[in-house]
Design an enzyme around this catalytic site. Sequence first.
Site, PDB file in Angstrom:
ATOM      1  N   THR A   1     -14.147 -17.436  37.355  1.00  0.00           N
ATOM      2  CA  THR A   1     -15.493 -16.871  37.516  1.00  0.00           C
ATOM      3  C   THR A   1     -15.817 -16.572  38.961  1.00  0.00           C
ATOM      4  O   THR A   1     -16.594 -15.666  39.263  1.00  0.00           O
ATOM      5  CB  THR A   1     -16.516 -17.859  36.922  1.00  0.00           C
ATOM      6  OG1 THR A   1     -16.271 -17.957  35.528  1.00  0.00           O
ATOM      7  CG2 THR A   1     -17.947 -17.405  37.134  1.00  0.00           C
TER       8      THR A   1
ATOM      9  N   TYR B   1     -19.916 -12.352  31.254  1.00  0.00           N
ATOM     10  CA  TYR B   1     -19.281 -11.573  32.320  1.00  0.00           C
ATOM     11  C   TYR B   1     -17.780 -11.629  32.084  1.00  0.00           C
ATOM     12  O   TYR B   1     -17.307 -12.342  31.198  1.00  0.00           O
ATOM     13  CB  TYR B   1     -19.610 -12.179  33.703  1.00  0.00           C
ATOM     14  CG  TYR B   1     -19.234 -13.627  33.777  1.00  0.00           C
ATOM     15  CD1 TYR B   1     -20.130 -14.626  33.430  1.00  0.00           C
ATOM     16  CD2 TYR B   1     -17.933 -14.019  34.153  1.00  0.00           C
ATOM     17  CE1 TYR B   1     -19.770 -15.963  33.445  1.00  0.00           C
ATOM     18  CE2 TYR B   1     -17.566 -15.351  34.163  1.00  0.00           C
ATOM     19  CZ  TYR B   1     -18.488 -16.314  33.811  1.00  0.00           C
ATOM     20  OH  TYR B   1     -18.128 -17.639  33.811  1.00  0.00           O
TER      21      TYR B   1
ATOM     22  N   SER C   1      -8.946 -19.464  33.875  1.00  0.00           N
ATOM     23  CA  SER C   1      -8.105 -20.660  34.019  1.00  0.00           C
ATOM     24  C   SER C   1      -7.697 -21.276  32.687  1.00  0.00           C
ATOM     25  O   SER C   1      -6.749 -22.064  32.636  1.00  0.00           O
ATOM     26  CB  SER C   1      -8.778 -21.693  34.910  1.00  0.00           C
ATOM     27  OG  SER C   1      -9.876 -22.290  34.267  1.00  0.00           O
TER      28      SER C   1
ATOM     29  N   THR D   1     -13.090 -22.548  36.459  1.00  0.00           N
ATOM     30  CA  THR D   1     -13.539 -23.940  36.378  1.00  0.00           C
ATOM     31  C   THR D   1     -13.019 -24.677  35.138  1.00  0.00           C
ATOM     32  O   THR D   1     -13.016 -25.900  35.110  1.00  0.00           O
ATOM     33  CB  THR D   1     -15.080 -24.014  36.393  1.00  0.00           C
ATOM     34  OG1 THR D   1     -15.589 -23.275  35.278  1.00  0.00           O
ATOM     35  CG2 THR D   1     -15.643 -23.468  37.686  1.00  0.00           C
ATOM     36  N   ASP D   2     -12.568 -23.920  34.122  1.00  0.00           N
ATOM     37  CA  ASP D   2     -12.203 -24.591  32.868  1.00  0.00           C
ATOM     38  C   ASP D   2     -11.063 -25.596  33.013  1.00  0.00           C
ATOM     39  O   ASP D   2     -11.109 -26.680  32.422  1.00  0.00           O
ATOM     40  CB  ASP D   2     -11.816 -23.544  31.802  1.00  0.00           C
ATOM     41  CG  ASP D   2     -13.033 -22.840  31.225  1.00  0.00           C
ATOM     42  OD1 ASP D   2     -14.151 -23.065  31.737  1.00  0.00           O
ATOM     43  OD2 ASP D   2     -12.870 -22.066  30.266  1.00  0.00           O
TER      44      ASP D   2
ATOM     45  N   LYS E   1     -14.839 -31.327  34.772  1.00  0.00           N
ATOM     46  CA  LYS E   1     -15.951 -30.447  34.410  1.00  0.00           C
ATOM     47  C   LYS E   1     -16.750 -31.183  33.347  1.00  0.00           C
ATOM     48  O   LYS E   1     -16.252 -31.481  32.266  1.00  0.00           O
ATOM     49  CB  LYS E   1     -15.408 -29.114  33.882  1.00  0.00           C
ATOM     50  CG  LYS E   1     -16.492 -28.076  33.628  1.00  0.00           C
ATOM     51  CD  LYS E   1     -15.883 -26.731  33.273  1.00  0.00           C
ATOM     52  CE  LYS E   1     -16.953 -25.653  33.154  1.00  0.00           C
ATOM     53  NZ  LYS E   1     -16.384 -24.343  32.821  1.00  0.00           N
TER      54      LYS E   1
ATOM     55  N   GLU F   1      -7.632 -53.149  21.462  1.00  0.00           N
ATOM     56  CA  GLU F   1      -7.676 -52.187  20.347  1.00  0.00           C
ATOM     57  C   GLU F   1      -6.320 -52.022  19.665  1.00  0.00           C
ATOM     58  O   GLU F   1      -6.254 -51.925  18.456  1.00  0.00           O
ATOM     59  CB  GLU F   1      -8.188 -50.797  20.786  1.00  0.00           C
ATOM     60  CG  GLU F   1      -9.671 -50.708  21.055  1.00  0.00           C
ATOM     61  CD  GLU F   1     -10.501 -50.888  19.792  1.00  0.00           C
ATOM     62  OE1 GLU F   1      -9.961 -50.707  18.693  1.00  0.00           O
ATOM     63  OE2 GLU F   1     -11.685 -51.243  19.915  1.00  0.00           O
TER      64      GLU F   1
HETATM   65  N1  ASP Z   1     -13.376 -19.401  31.760  1.00  0.00           N
HETATM   66  C1  ASP Z   1     -13.559 -19.334  33.187  1.00  0.00           C
HETATM   67  C2  ASP Z   1     -12.283 -19.837  33.851  1.00  0.00           C
HETATM   68  O1  ASP Z   1     -12.008 -21.003  33.788  1.00  0.00           O
HETATM   69  C3  ASP Z   1     -14.746 -20.125  33.584  1.00  0.00           C
HETATM   70  C4  ASP Z   1     -15.001 -20.322  35.055  1.00  0.00           C
HETATM   71  O2  ASP Z   1     -14.222 -19.976  35.919  1.00  0.00           O
HETATM   72  O3  ASP Z   1     -16.078 -20.884  35.348  1.00  0.00           O
HETATM   73  O4  ASP Z   1     -11.589 -19.049  34.423  1.00  0.00           O
END
Ligand code: ASP
Length: 366
Positions: free
Chosen positions: A50, A64, A97, A130-131, A203, A323
């Site tokens: 992103t 987007y 990602s 971010t993923d 995340k 456990e």
């Molecule tokens: N789906 C995107 C990625 O991980 C989300 C992001 O970058 O925030 O590339």
Amino acid sequence: MNLMMPLLRRSVSSLLMVAAISPFTACAQTPAAPVATKKPVVVVVATGGTIAGAGASSANSATYQAAKVPVDKLIAGLPELADVAEVRGQQAFQIASESFTNEKLVALGKQVSALVKDPSVNGVVITHGTDTLEETSFFLNLVIRSDKPIVVVGSMRPGTALSADGALNLYDAVSLAASPSARGKGVLVMMNDDILSGRDVAKRVNIKTNAFGSQWGPLGMMVERRAYWFRAPVKRQTTKSEFDIDTITTLPEVAIVYGSGNMGTLGVEAATKAGVKAIVHAGTGNGSVPDYGVEGLKAARAAGIQIIRSSRIADGFVLRNSEQPDDKYDWVVAHDLNPQKAKILAALALTKATSSADLQRMFWEY
Ligand code: ASP
């Protein structure tokens, strides 16, 4: 008002003079101010996400396309970077990602390793979606044998959106990578003012700009180009790691099987049949395994597959022999690593063809 202006000016200039000669000014600035000599060299390795995304309008903060803007445009769009460092760009990939694969991880690791070996490079920034940023940052933290600053950064909103967060995140990341104070702290993640350890960052929110955190808290904060540190990582990483990207060509397949009520046995059976080298069992609570699931995992272990008990719970850590009798079944616990991080460490550990005891040692140490 006019009458007051000279007064105001005088009092401001006398304040400045006092500040200039005060013995307190030097020690009031504890984190050293950036020194304007030769600028540090920071290489931005772009992978997409992103932070390189673009939407149809400024109102599109969540709808987007990721991975659109090339690295040269990202850098050129932020002229403030030139005050911080001599910034060079390299385009590794242009992907979202979630599409990262082991092959891409290894290739990125080798690219970063080559950069940190270059004596002219002071630090490296990796722009990333971010993923799966938490997987990549942990992987790099484990395999790059350097104490130079390596900073992974992303954004939650594309650069075209109102209140886009990428510009400041990137500015902070480059400032951090240029800072000698970031040396030896492992691979860092720079998001939303926070400096986080690549080891345990995750995340935790999927739509807001405060998306990243760690149950152990951030290491510090970036404010106006300066790093303010509050704690340091204690686990083995980078120069103290036994893994080295220069000797790794492929990673073995590791499956995550997600725990839930009525989870059934299909996940473990399919992973066993597929011949994975390890199964990370993302159990409920303290890495629990349902009574009807134990036999399948024991059978997988008997077939040579390593079993790693992690948890679907974001915080806390899985206790060994609680456990489930891990000693008896020859299973491993993931300690505080979430399932996706446990998958990264398991894959690396298995490049060394280790015993389960060795694997468990690694899960305690890293
Ligand atoms: N789906 C995107 C990625 O991980 C989300 C992001 O970058 O925030 O590339």
